[in-house]
Design a protein around this motif. Sequence first.
Motif, PDB file in Angstrom:
ATOM      1  N   GLY A 193       0.819  -1.209   0.000  1.00 20.69           N
ATOM      2  CA  GLY A 193       0.000   0.000   0.000  1.00 20.69           C
ATOM      3  C   GLY A 193       0.850   1.255   0.000  1.00 20.69           C
ATOM      4  O   GLY A 193       0.562   2.220  -0.729  1.00 20.69           O
ATOM      5  N   PHE A 194       1.924   1.276   0.806  1.00 21.67           N
ATOM      6  CA  PHE A 194       2.843   2.408   0.799  1.00 21.67           C
ATOM      7  C   PHE A 194       3.457   2.599  -0.592  1.00 21.67           C
ATOM      8  O   PHE A 194       3.575   3.722  -1.094  1.00 21.67           O
ATOM      9  CB  PHE A 194       3.968   2.192   1.812  1.00 21.67           C
ATOM     10  N   THR A 195       3.851   1.477  -1.196  1.00 20.33           N
ATOM     11  CA  THR A 195       4.485   1.548  -2.523  1.00 20.33           C
ATOM     12  C   THR A 195       3.516   2.100  -3.556  1.00 20.33           C
ATOM     13  O   THR A 195       3.903   2.858  -4.460  1.00 20.33           O
ATOM     14  CB  THR A 195       4.981   0.157  -2.946  1.00 20.33           C
ATOM     15  N   LEU A 196       2.236   1.742  -3.442  1.00 19.03           N
ATOM     16  CA  LEU A 196       1.218   2.269  -4.356  1.00 19.03           C
ATOM     17  C   LEU A 196       1.127   3.787  -4.235  1.00 19.03           C
ATOM     18  O   LEU A 196       1.105   4.508  -5.236  1.00 19.03           O
ATOM     19  CB  LEU A 196      -0.133   1.617  -4.067  1.00 19.03           C
ATOM     20  N   LEU A 197       1.096   4.308  -3.015  1.00 17.34           N
ATOM     21  CA  LEU A 197       1.026   5.755  -2.820  1.00 17.34           C
ATOM     22  C   LEU A 197       2.272   6.447  -3.367  1.00 17.34           C
ATOM     23  O   LEU A 197       2.174   7.509  -4.004  1.00 17.34           O
ATOM     24  CB  LEU A 197       0.866   6.065  -1.325  1.00 17.34           C
ATOM     25  N   ILE A 198       3.429   5.862  -3.106  1.00 18.85           N
ATOM     26  CA  ILE A 198       4.682   6.426  -3.617  1.00 18.85           C
ATOM     27  C   ILE A 198       4.666   6.466  -5.145  1.00 18.85           C
ATOM     28  O   ILE A 198       5.100   7.447  -5.771  1.00 18.85           O
ATOM     29  CB  ILE A 198       5.874   5.605  -3.091  1.00 18.85           C
ATOM     30  N   THR A 199       4.133   5.421  -5.754  1.00 20.16           N
ATOM     31  CA  THR A 199       4.093   5.319  -7.214  1.00 20.16           C
ATOM     32  C   THR A 199       3.225   6.397  -7.839  1.00 20.16           C
ATOM     33  O   THR A 199       3.529   6.906  -8.923  1.00 20.16           O
ATOM     34  CB  THR A 199       3.584   3.929  -7.632  1.00 20.16           C
ATOM     35  N   LEU A 200       2.135   6.776  -7.171  1.00 13.90           N
ATOM     36  CA  LEU A 200       1.210   7.756  -7.730  1.00 13.90           C
ATOM     37  C   LEU A 200       1.869   9.108  -7.976  1.00 13.90           C
ATOM     38  O   LEU A 200       1.403   9.886  -8.814  1.00 13.90           O
ATOM     39  CB  LEU A 200      -0.002   7.924  -6.808  1.00 13.90           C
ATOM     40  N   LEU A 260      10.771  11.285  -4.059  1.00 10.85           N
ATOM     41  CA  LEU A 260      11.730  10.523  -4.864  1.00 10.85           C
ATOM     42  C   LEU A 260      11.101  10.084  -6.171  1.00 10.85           C
ATOM     43  O   LEU A 260      11.721  10.170  -7.243  1.00 10.85           O
ATOM     44  CB  LEU A 260      12.226   9.312  -4.070  1.00 10.85           C
ATOM     45  N   SER A 261       9.855   9.616  -6.128  1.00  8.28           N
ATOM     46  CA  SER A 261       9.135   9.227  -7.346  1.00  8.28           C
ATOM     47  C   SER A 261       8.968  10.416  -8.288  1.00  8.28           C
ATOM     48  O   SER A 261       9.185  10.316  -9.494  1.00  8.28           O
ATOM     49  CB  SER A 261       7.751   8.679  -6.996  1.00  8.28           C
ATOM     50  N   PHE A 262       8.551  11.554  -7.726  1.00  7.04           N
ATOM     51  CA  PHE A 262       8.305  12.758  -8.522  1.00  7.04           C
ATOM     52  C   PHE A 262       9.548  13.169  -9.297  1.00  7.04           C
ATOM     53  O   PHE A 262       9.518  13.331 -10.530  1.00  7.04           O
ATOM     54  CB  PHE A 262       7.847  13.893  -7.595  1.00  7.04           C
ATOM     55  N   PHE A 263      10.649  13.343  -8.586  1.00 11.27           N
ATOM     56  CA  PHE A 263      11.859  13.842  -9.240  1.00 11.27           C
ATOM     57  C   PHE A 263      12.524  12.780 -10.123  1.00 11.27           C
ATOM     58  O   PHE A 263      13.003  13.081 -11.220  1.00 11.27           O
ATOM     59  CB  PHE A 263      12.846  14.357  -8.192  1.00 11.27           C
ATOM     60  N   ASN A 264      12.559  11.531  -9.649  1.00 12.54           N
ATOM     61  CA  ASN A 264      13.262  10.505 -10.399  1.00 12.54           C
ATOM     62  C   ASN A 264      12.585  10.197 -11.727  1.00 12.54           C
ATOM     63  O   ASN A 264      13.238  10.065 -12.766  1.00 12.54           O
ATOM     64  CB  ASN A 264      13.363   9.231  -9.554  1.00 12.54           C
ATOM     65  N   LEU A 265      11.253  10.119 -11.716  1.00 12.75           N
ATOM     66  CA  LEU A 265      10.562   9.795 -12.962  1.00 12.75           C
ATOM     67  C   LEU A 265      10.484  10.992 -13.893  1.00 12.75           C
ATOM     68  O   LEU A 265      10.480  10.830 -15.117  1.00 12.75           O
ATOM     69  CB  LEU A 265       9.184   9.223 -12.659  1.00 12.75           C
ATOM     70  N   GLY A 266      10.480  12.204 -13.347  1.00 11.59           N
ATOM     71  CA  GLY A 266      10.617  13.378 -14.204  1.00 11.59           C
ATOM     72  C   GLY A 266      11.960  13.388 -14.908  1.00 11.59           C
ATOM     73  O   GLY A 266      12.069  13.752 -16.085  1.00 11.59           O
ATOM     74  N   ALA A 267      13.007  12.976 -14.179  1.00 19.62           N
ATOM     75  CA  ALA A 267      14.340  12.875 -14.789  1.00 19.62           C
ATOM     76  C   ALA A 267      14.359  11.828 -15.888  1.00 19.62           C
ATOM     77  O   ALA A 267      14.972  12.036 -16.945  1.00 19.62           O
ATOM     78  CB  ALA A 267      15.382  12.542 -13.709  1.00 19.62           C
TER      79      ALA A 267
END
Length: 450
Positions: A304-311, A363-370
């Motif tokens: 569940g935590f991973t799902l939220l991070i992924t969003l 981390l998800s926001f910046f890493n996937l934008g990169a």
Amino acid sequence: MSAPGIPSRASLAERLDALPFTRRHFRVLSGSGVGWALDAMDVGLISFIIAVLAQQWDLSKAETGWIASVGFIGMAIGATLGGLLADRLGRRQVFAITLLIYGVATGASALVGGLAMLLVLRFFVGLGLGAELPVASTYVSEFAPRRIRGRLIVILEAFWAVGWTAAALIGYFVIPASESGWRWAFALGAIPAAYAIIVRWGLPESPRWLASRGRISQADRIVAAFEADAGITGGPLVHKAPTPRAIADHAATRLGTLWYPEFRVRTLCIWVIWFCVNFAYYGAFIWIPSILVDAGYDLVRSFGFTLLITLAQLPGYAVAAWLIEVWGRRATLSVFLAGSAVSAVLFGTATGVGAIIATGMALSFFNLGAWGALYAVTPEIYPTSLRGTGAGWAAGVGRIASIVAPLIVPVLLAAGGAPLLFAIFAGFFIVAAIVTWGLVDRRGQALDDR
């Protein structure tokens, strides 16, 4: 000079760049994007499946690390071969073949009874997946009008977030539902095998690639169809002296040409960036569910935590897609990499549910934008005759890091825990951010059609 009535390669390129965004562009983008999302779903699923198999099969950290790494070995080989084949056989053909290979191998993984066969199939999954990603970004970039080319590639990369979110949903709802939940997850990964048929027959070949192979009439028909879709009919052709011949016609020559003085610095820089970003991204995201389980959270809560991070990936892509045509490729990529470094340090030292989720989302926001910016800049720095090879080899070198990272993570966790692990990831992001400034930035410029 070009014969009357026959468009030159230069005129085809100019006509492509002059087009508005049409329904046919949308079809190319969405058709490639669905394949991209299915790829992400497969990569994402393995992070959840590893956490389950570690318990069901009583696997060691080394064995679970190999489940991830053997797929990346296949991806490294697939990326290098896929790029070479895309320059030789065409973008669409290789795109479809790679989807078929990894879709079938993923579906077959649902039937395995032990670790050895799973490792074999994961290699073939990686082979197809590794070849598909650089080919897809090259394919879309060669259709995109130059004023929005970077933005479209970031949007293409945003389909990765859709696929990873689908994987997180499957990980949360399907995998824990029964002892065979992981088998059902693999079965869902077989969807790309059917989708490959749609890709093969439903999308056009890249007119830039066709023109580079001397198939001007075919290329002209495709460009004319896009023009008709935009309401452009009977426009004057631009006749110019033929552009220079393709820089390289054979695989060995293309690979060597990447290190000519003209391309040497950009090749070195893009290889370093791909290596660093792959190491940090796959080292972190493949292991996050397992790290959370080891921290004391049960499977359902950690998933569940991973799902939220992924969003948080989707807004990261959205911001990168806007900035890449405002700031340019290098500035956008370096800023998002720097943000990834800061977020990695904060995530590694986070305690408590709120801090874990907040820093993980950053981390998800910046890493996937990169990632979006990286996929946008990579095919642009090479001419058409080298584009698939250049993008494929950059991705292949990056996959070496993704092979090593999952194997090193258990060692680093044992040595210093999450704070040490994510500090090292931050160091890789910082190196990549600095090296970004050695690339060329082709924002608003035409692609090199040599």
